[in-house]
Design a protein around this motif. Structure first.
Motif, mmCIF file in Angstrom:
data_model
loop_
_atom_site.group_PDB
_atom_site.id
_atom_site.type_symbol
_atom_site.label_atom_id
_atom_site.label_comp_id
_atom_site.label_asym_id
_atom_site.label_seq_id
_atom_site.Cartn_x
_atom_site.Cartn_y
_atom_site.Cartn_z
ATOM 1 N N HIS A 42 36.975 34.870 56.861
ATOM 2 C CA HIS A 42 37.425 35.319 55.499
ATOM 3 C C HIS A 42 38.976 34.999 55.386
ATOM 4 O O HIS A 42 39.736 35.204 56.396
ATOM 5 C CB HIS A 42 37.391 36.993 55.509
ATOM 6 N N TYR A 43 39.182 34.465 54.197
ATOM 7 C CA TYR A 43 40.750 34.173 53.895
ATOM 8 C C TYR A 43 41.424 35.228 52.846
ATOM 9 O O TYR A 43 40.862 35.405 51.788
ATOM 10 C CB TYR A 43 40.723 32.855 53.140
ATOM 11 N N LEU A 44 42.668 35.631 53.363
ATOM 12 C CA LEU A 44 43.280 36.803 52.631
ATOM 13 C C LEU A 44 44.699 36.364 52.414
ATOM 14 O O LEU A 44 45.435 36.140 53.191
ATOM 15 C CB LEU A 44 43.033 38.108 53.392
ATOM 16 N N THR A 45 44.847 36.098 50.973
ATOM 17 C CA THR A 45 46.474 35.878 50.576
ATOM 18 C C THR A 45 46.676 36.782 49.581
ATOM 19 O O THR A 45 46.184 37.289 48.784
ATOM 20 C CB THR A 45 46.540 34.500 50.036
ATOM 21 N N THR A 46 48.032 37.381 49.573
ATOM 22 C CA THR A 46 48.721 38.200 48.644
ATOM 23 C C THR A 46 49.176 37.566 47.452
ATOM 24 O O THR A 46 49.900 37.901 46.678
ATOM 25 C CB THR A 46 49.684 39.126 49.160
ATOM 26 N N THR A 47 49.071 35.959 47.269
ATOM 27 C CA THR A 47 49.277 35.192 46.374
ATOM 28 C C THR A 47 48.705 35.701 45.020
ATOM 29 O O THR A 47 47.267 36.231 44.958
ATOM 30 C CB THR A 47 48.898 33.741 46.377
ATOM 31 N N PRO A 48 49.265 35.955 43.809
ATOM 32 C CA PRO A 48 48.492 36.637 42.772
ATOM 33 C C PRO A 48 47.365 35.609 42.362
ATOM 34 O O PRO A 48 47.270 34.572 42.351
ATOM 35 C CB PRO A 48 49.608 36.473 41.531
ATOM 36 N N PHE A 94 36.858 35.088 50.471
ATOM 37 C CA PHE A 94 38.235 34.949 49.964
ATOM 38 C C PHE A 94 38.671 36.257 49.452
ATOM 39 O O PHE A 94 37.936 37.187 48.729
ATOM 40 C CB PHE A 94 38.369 33.893 48.967
ATOM 41 N N ASP A 95 40.140 36.448 49.521
ATOM 42 C CA ASP A 95 40.626 37.808 48.677
ATOM 43 C C ASP A 95 41.918 37.277 48.456
ATOM 44 O O ASP A 95 42.842 36.448 49.098
ATOM 45 C CB ASP A 95 40.961 38.988 49.701
ATOM 46 N N THR A 96 42.305 37.567 47.184
ATOM 47 C CA THR A 96 43.642 37.439 46.521
ATOM 48 C C THR A 96 44.351 38.747 46.006
ATOM 49 O O THR A 96 43.568 39.909 46.095
ATOM 50 C CB THR A 96 43.663 36.471 45.531
ATOM 51 N N ARG A 97 45.444 38.767 45.421
ATOM 52 C CA ARG A 97 46.092 40.041 44.887
ATOM 53 C C ARG A 97 45.669 40.251 43.326
ATOM 54 O O ARG A 97 45.916 39.142 42.587
ATOM 55 C CB ARG A 97 47.491 39.876 44.969
ATOM 56 N N PRO A 98 44.924 41.250 43.166
ATOM 57 C CA PRO A 98 44.461 41.119 41.568
ATOM 58 C C PRO A 98 45.535 41.676 40.926
ATOM 59 O O PRO A 98 46.711 42.183 41.310
ATOM 60 C CB PRO A 98 43.313 42.325 41.971
ATOM 61 N N LEU A 99 45.334 41.613 39.402
ATOM 62 C CA LEU A 99 46.318 41.783 38.651
ATOM 63 C C LEU A 99 47.049 43.200 38.635
ATOM 64 O O LEU A 99 48.051 43.669 38.170
ATOM 65 C CB LEU A 99 46.079 41.232 37.298
ATOM 66 N N ASN A 100 45.967 44.153 38.827
ATOM 67 C CA ASN A 100 46.358 45.560 38.785
ATOM 68 C C ASN A 100 47.137 45.951 39.921
ATOM 69 O O ASN A 100 47.662 46.934 39.986
ATOM 70 C CB ASN A 100 45.102 46.534 38.966
ATOM 71 N N LEU A 160 43.375 45.473 50.874
ATOM 72 C CA LEU A 160 42.102 44.530 51.235
ATOM 73 C C LEU A 160 41.873 44.701 52.608
ATOM 74 O O LEU A 160 40.359 44.521 52.750
ATOM 75 C CB LEU A 160 42.751 43.095 50.815
ATOM 76 N N LEU A 161 42.632 44.504 53.663
ATOM 77 C CA LEU A 161 42.005 44.610 55.048
ATOM 78 C C LEU A 161 41.322 45.788 55.293
ATOM 79 O O LEU A 161 40.067 45.651 56.146
ATOM 80 C CB LEU A 161 43.328 44.543 55.933
#
Length: 522
Positions: free
Chosen positions: A339-345, A365-371, A385-386
């Motif tokens: 699982h890949y997690l980035t806080t990039t928007p 995958f996980d990214t930073r959602p717009l909310n 997210l973690l």
């Protein structure tokens, strides 16, 4: 960004000199020496590097924080101050902090809602994970619905130039021009709220390539073909994020298989919303990995270089880390999941996903959602997210991968190990300051106090991870001494804990480097 005025430059250099003077006063008995006055430059601190060790040894750089005129020892915070940039404190590159959304894009570009009517809808469908429940497989669909407005190339170039330091799109090579323009177009999109999203699912064939099968030799799902509509419309910012139970239609039960199963996920009505869903068995090992400066070269701690590596340069793997991941994918048990997690928007993550799936084992995958677009909410996004992943798979073991340049990682990872002691198998952290002299900012190891010292490792290079028996919880390469102080550390400056002392030369080098860093971010 407003240009820096000469008065600001002068103040900044004065601040740098004041910082050095505050740390150590000149010796009044010293013989005067004629000195040639030159423009200030960023000078690395004197260091001693030995590849056998996980940290650069201190060589007369810092002892205890220097005493002031009154003889009272100063704290590290009093020397650094509290206004460190967010790329150090939170692992967030400055360009990411205020990306425009929806109405802001329309206003900035002078676009009317009616101008978008004829433009097709696009979807960012982030590769989801699925867990096994009493109701069957539960898939977490998440992503964003948007439209891509028509913007002239000259306007795109103007917008891209805002994100570049010391250069412009016009000065870039052709390939880098294309990279900068593509990323800028992906940022200036108009999100579509209150939209129904429908998906179609079908078995995904196992892909070739080193480690690409999806982790642990994932198999083609033997069923799962179906169509569905998400139960909720998109948010005002175009986001969707919901767990949806799906029909089995021949899928293997998650508590009766050791294999990760793959499903293709297509968003109905668009060719842009394709992804792969990873159906993860109840038990096994999940690698959760950050991307910047652990899987690819970013240099988030160097603003100018970090922007070029994100906007213009092609993404480049960090050393031979792909070989390490490929080996894990091929040799660990079949129930291993990546699982890949980035806080990039979200807007900027297509490049990340494209890079990962060409270079590393397939995975969710996980990214930073717009909310989470405002900075105060962004600070909590990684932990949010973690925690979601941990609570989704309560019987799985986790291997956490990142680097020391992100303070949110340095807080969140050990906190998870304390909160979920039976789930965190290993924590691996690349010590960026042990190999990169441009990482001047300290990292805090306080959170690791009380953890099993064999459950985590700070390492130099990917080869330090080779040969570990991760499946049985052997997370420490005993040839890599750790020297963890449970306080602030940075090997470039030689800081080993809050009691470290700056010498005058080290203080000046740091102060000028910090001043230059701030200059580049203004």
């Amino acid at each position: 960004m407003a240009p820096m005025h000469s008065s600001q430059c002068a103040l900044l250099l004065c601040a740098a000199i004041s910082l050095a003077n505050a740390v150590a006063l000149p010796d009044p008995t010293a013989v005067p020496v004629r000195v040639e006055v030159r423009a200030p430059i960023v000078t690395p601190a004197a260091i001693s590097f030995d590849g056998r060790y996980s940290y650069i040894e201190r060589r007369n750089i810092l002892s205890d924080i220097a005493s002031g005129v009154d003889g009272v020892a100063k704290s590290w915070a009093s020397v650094l101050g509290s206004d460190l940039p967010s790329y150090f404190t939170d692992g967030i590159q400055e360009w990411q902090e205020s990306l425009p959304t929806g109405t802001q894009v329309l206003s900035k570009l002078g676009i009317k809602d009616s101008d978008l009517d004829a433009i097709p809808t696009s979807v960012l469908n982030v590769p989801p994970y699925a867990n096994w429940t009493d109701q069957g497989w539960n898939v977490r669909f998440h992503g964003n619905v948007y439209k891509l407005p028509n913007i002239s190339q000259s306007k795109i170039d103007d917008l891209a130039d805002v994100f570049l330091i010391g250069t412009s799109v016009a000065e870039l090579p052709d390939e880098e021009k294309a990279n900068a323009r593509n990323l800028t177009r992906s940022i200036f999109i108009v999100q579509q709220g209150n939209v129904n999203v429908s998906m179609s699912l079908e078995p995904a064939s196992t892909q070739g390539g080193d480690g690409e099968p999806g982790g642990g030799n994932a198999i083609t799902a033997p069923g799962g073909t179906q169509n569905l509509t998400l139960p909720y419309e998109t948010t005002d910012l175009g986001d969707f994020d919901v767990f949806v139970p799906i029909k089995s239609n021949g899928l293997l039960n998650g508590n009766e298989t050791n294999n990760v199963q793959r499903l293709n996920v297509h968003t109905t009505g668009t060719l842009t919303g394709n992804a792969t869903a990873y159906l993860v068995p109840t038990e096994g090992i999940t690698f959760i990995s950050d991307i910047d400066d652990i899987l690819r070269v970013t240099k988030i701690y160097d603003p100018k270089e970090g922007l070029l590596n994100s906007f213009a340069h092609d993404f480049v793997p960090w050393m031979n880390m792909p070989e390490i991941y490929a080996n894990w994918s091929q040799t660990l048990p079949n129930n291993t999941h990546f699982h890949y997690l980035t806080t990039t928007p979200e807007q900027a993550t297509r490049n990340y996903m494209d890079f990962i799936y060409k270079t590393y084992p397939g995975g969710s995958f996980d990214t930073r959602p717009l909310n989470f677009s405002d900075i105060s909410a962004t600070l909590s996004i990684r932990k949010f997210l973690l925690t979601k992943v941990f609570q989704t798979f309560p019987q799985r073991k986790f291997v956490l991968m990142a680097d020391t340049s992100n303070a949110d990682v340095m807080a969140a990872y050990p906190e998870l190990a304390h909160d979920y002691p039976n789930q965190v198998q290993c924590i691996f952290l690349r010590n960026t300051s042990s190999t990169d002299s441009s990482d001047w900012f300290p990292y805090n190891t306080e959170g690791f106090k009380g953890l099993n010292t064999r459950s985590y490792m700070f390492f130099h290079v990917p080869d330090d991870l080779a040969g570990l028996d991760i499946a049985n919880g052997n997370c420490l390469n005993s040839t890599i001494p750790q020297n963890v102080t449970f306080t602030r550390q940075d090997e470039v400056l030689g800081i080993h804990g809050a009691g470290g002392k700056l010498t005058a030369s080290a203080a000046m080098s740091f102060a000028v480097a910090f001043a230059a860093t701030v200059f580049f971010t203004l």
